[in-house]
Design a protein around this motif. Structure first.
Motif, PDB file in Angstrom:
ATOM      1  N   ALA A 187       0.848  -1.200   0.000  1.00 51.15           N
ATOM      2  CA  ALA A 187       0.000   0.000   0.000  1.00 51.15           C
ATOM      3  C   ALA A 187       0.881   1.246   0.000  1.00 51.15           C
ATOM      4  O   ALA A 187       0.604   2.232  -0.699  1.00 51.15           O
ATOM      5  CB  ALA A 187      -0.912  -0.010   1.224  1.00 51.15           C
ATOM      6  N   GLU A 191       1.157   4.063  -2.881  1.00 56.69           N
ATOM      7  CA  GLU A 191       0.944   5.472  -2.543  1.00 56.69           C
ATOM      8  C   GLU A 191       2.061   6.351  -3.117  1.00 56.69           C
ATOM      9  O   GLU A 191       1.822   7.407  -3.686  1.00 56.69           O
ATOM     10  CB  GLU A 191       0.901   5.586  -1.007  1.00 56.69           C
ATOM     11  CG  GLU A 191       0.282   6.839  -0.477  1.00 56.69           C
ATOM     12  CD  GLU A 191      -1.111   7.067  -1.057  1.00 56.69           C
ATOM     13  OE1 GLU A 191      -1.368   8.219  -1.465  1.00 56.69           O
ATOM     14  OE2 GLU A 191      -1.919   6.110  -1.124  1.00 56.69           O
ATOM     15  N   ALA A 212      -3.799  -5.454  -6.455  1.00 54.34           N
ATOM     16  CA  ALA A 212      -3.016  -4.259  -6.128  1.00 54.34           C
ATOM     17  C   ALA A 212      -2.845  -3.379  -7.356  1.00 54.34           C
ATOM     18  O   ALA A 212      -2.929  -2.151  -7.277  1.00 54.34           O
ATOM     19  CB  ALA A 212      -1.654  -4.668  -5.572  1.00 54.34           C
ATOM     20  N   ARG A 215      -6.063  -1.529  -8.494  1.00 59.96           N
ATOM     21  CA  ARG A 215      -6.383  -0.420  -7.590  1.00 59.96           C
ATOM     22  C   ARG A 215      -5.523   0.800  -7.904  1.00 59.96           C
ATOM     23  O   ARG A 215      -5.905   1.933  -7.648  1.00 59.96           O
ATOM     24  CB  ARG A 215      -6.157  -0.846  -6.131  1.00 59.96           C
ATOM     25  CG  ARG A 215      -7.451  -0.864  -5.325  1.00 59.96           C
ATOM     26  CD  ARG A 215      -7.177  -1.183  -3.879  1.00 59.96           C
ATOM     27  NE  ARG A 215      -6.875  -2.605  -3.694  1.00 59.96           N
ATOM     28  CZ  ARG A 215      -6.067  -3.073  -2.766  1.00 59.96           C
ATOM     29  NH1 ARG A 215      -5.441  -2.250  -1.941  1.00 59.96           N
ATOM     30  NH2 ARG A 215      -5.860  -4.352  -2.655  1.00 59.96           N
TER      31      ARG A 215
END
Lengths: 252, 294
Positions: A187, A191, A212, A215
């Protein structure tokens, strides 16, 4: 203004690994490339970045053909890649890894080193400041002075990304940035990629972790047995029958 | 006795110059040069021939450095695309080619008869003073070389060659061509070996092709392995240990009179080999190295 790949073909012996692959990745985009094992994803990256010579096809960066250039010349032209298995400079510290990536250093020539020491010192200070900023952005400051070989898998992925950033590239090719990385750091890496993309750097990302990737990227292409079989928004692409067959062996 | 110690120190410093080149090439850059003696031989013959033809020794030494550097370019260009082990073979072959050429180019080098009567440094000074002057000069040059290699190692250039050693593909991916850096590293090491060769020729004053066998290369490798390959101090410490072992084992003969003179030569090399093995087992990073050194 983009990265354009036209009709790339690559054989390994009698095996056709890439079979006329064309992709158009707009400047500043966040572009995902998925595909089952052995689809040719890493080979395509190698052809784009110059580490493998393709049989046919063209690679253009902002309209200029770069497919005859050496890998290092392509990197200097603004197209920088990372590797599936991190290739850190193990005995150098994280900070040194970043500084080593800075382009056009006077101190990297022996003449410059011995005859222009003041200029070398000034450049080193600038490079160190850039490295510091990148380490802060990628949250690597705590490990700045550790030898890179001691980092975790995820930190090594971040380090490779950081080294690429030192070149101020227009495009970064990321080869499986989430492979071997723990979920929390996935994550975090996603980011950071999003932040960097917001500054105008284009990304072409190969990834196995579909969830992943979808997204992260608003646009994906699917490579299967050396051909692009679908591209578009993730939802639409994943609903595609051909794609589901490629991934699930036609069981749906 | 003091003359003997001066002689040993001079030979040690010549080995330090050779070993420093390998520290740069292998310890920092990861290049496996098994033909170091070839550059040493080119330096020795260049300076010897020039001075025998009337040129001053200073010119000979500078020319030795340049002449030794020249083959570094084609060797680098031809073979740096090769994998490490092939590069090692090519350099080993190069040094043998050099030795065979000086053996056969009789009209220049007198072949296996060798070149006697090479000018000494400071020949005008008398005995001991001349020895000290030679020692001082070689020491000054060695210190300069140590300063230069240290400077290189701590510079952006040094950072990049260590990056090449750790991962060459990644260096290419970051927009830098490893080949040019390797050629420069090869050339700097070759120049140092050339200078070492010139000092050797002017110190011994007689050179024959047999002095330039691959064993010399491997003595320099032993020095950096014992001392620590990726540290500059390793070249100095290792060369000193090597020389102490090679010379010190001379005196062992006094305690082992049953061994013949010819067998003793083998025993000495055997002792060095044994120490090298023990060093690899217990201290692979060398005496000056830290754990985790490359």
């Amino acid at each position: 203004m983009s990265l354009d790949i036209a009709n790339i073909t690559k054989n390994f012996g009698g095996m056709r690994v890439l079979d006329g692959v064309s992709l158009s990745v707009p400047t500043g985009s966040l572009f995902g490339l998925i595909g089952p094992n052995g689809a040719g994803k890493s080979t395509l990256f190698a052809a784009i970045s110059g580490f493998q010579k393709q049989e046919t096809g063209e690679v253009r960066l902002d309209g200029t053909r770069i497919d005859a250039l050496t890998p290092h010349a392509r990197a200097r032209a603004g197209l920088v890649r990372t590797f599936q298995v991190p290739r850190e400079f193990g005995h150098l510290t994280v900070r040194e890894n970043l500084c080593a990536a800075a382009p056009n250093q006077t101190g990297e020539s022996l003449l410059g080193l011995f005859f222009r020491p003041a200029r070398v010192a000034r450049e080193e200070a600038e490079i160190a400041a850039e490295a510091e900023e990148i380490m802060q952005r990628l949250r690597l400051t705590q490990v700045a002075d550790q030898p890179a070989r001691l980092l975790s898998g995820g930190q090594k992925k971040l380090l490779e990304l950081g080294r690429a950033l030192m070149l101020k590239p227009r495009f970064i090719l990321l080869d499986e940035p989430f492979a071997g990385v723990n979920p929390v750091l996935i994550a975090e890496i996603a980011e950071r990629i999003r932040d960097l993309n917001a500054t105008g750097i284009g990304f072409l990302i190969i990834e196995h972790d579909l969830e992943a990737l979808t997204r992260l990227t608003p646009y994906i292409a699917v490579l299967d047995r050396g051909r692009i079989i679908a591209e578009g928004a993730p939802d639409a692409v994943l609903a595609d029958v051909q794609v589901r067959e490629a991934y699930l062996g036609g069981a749906v | 006795m003091s003359a003997y110690l001066i002689a040993i120190t001079i030979l040690t410093l010549i080995y330090v110059l050779l070993a420093l080149g390998l520290t740069l090439q292998f310890g920092l850059t990861g290049l496996i040069n098994f033909g170091h003696v070839g550059f040493f031989a080119i330096g020795a013959y260049t300076s010897a021939l020039l001075t025998l033809n009337g040129w001053p020794v200073g010119v000979g030494i500078v020319a030795a450095a340049v002449a030794a550097m020249l083959p570094a370019l084609p060797i680098g260009y031809i073979s740096l695309r090769l994998r490490d082990d092939y590069f090692a073979i090519v350099t080993l072959a190069f040094s043998e080619v050099v030795r065979i050429v000086v053996t056969n180019a009789r009209e220049w080098t007198s072949g296996t008869q060798g070149l006697p009567g090479i000018a000494r440094l400071y020949a005008s000074l008398n005995g001991a003073a001349s020895e000290w002057a030679v020692l001082g000069t070689i020491l000054a040059v060695t210190l300069l070389a140590i300063w230069m290699i240290t400077r290189i190692a701590r510079s952006p250039f040094g950072r990049l060659i260590q990056a090449i050693r750790d991962n060459e593909v990644a260096v290419k991916a970051l927009g830098k061509d490893p080949a040019w850096f390797k050629i420069q590293v090869l050339a700097v090491g070759a120049a140092l070996a050339g200078i070492a060769g010139a000092f050797y020729a002017h110190y011994i004053t007689y050179i024959v092709p047999d002095q330039f066998v691959p064993l010399v290369t491997f003595y320099a490798w032993m020095a950096i392995t014992l001392g620590g390959a990726s540290r500059i101090s390793g070249a100095v410490v290792g060369s000193a240990i090597l020389m102490v072992l090679l010379e010190g084992s001379r005196f062992v003969h006094d305690f082992l009179p049953m061994i013949s003179d010819s067998a003793m030569a083998s025993v000495r090399i055997g002792v060095v080999g044994l120490l090298l093995i023990l060093c690899i087992v217990w201290r692979p990073q060398g005496l000056t190295g830290k754990r985790g050194d490359a």
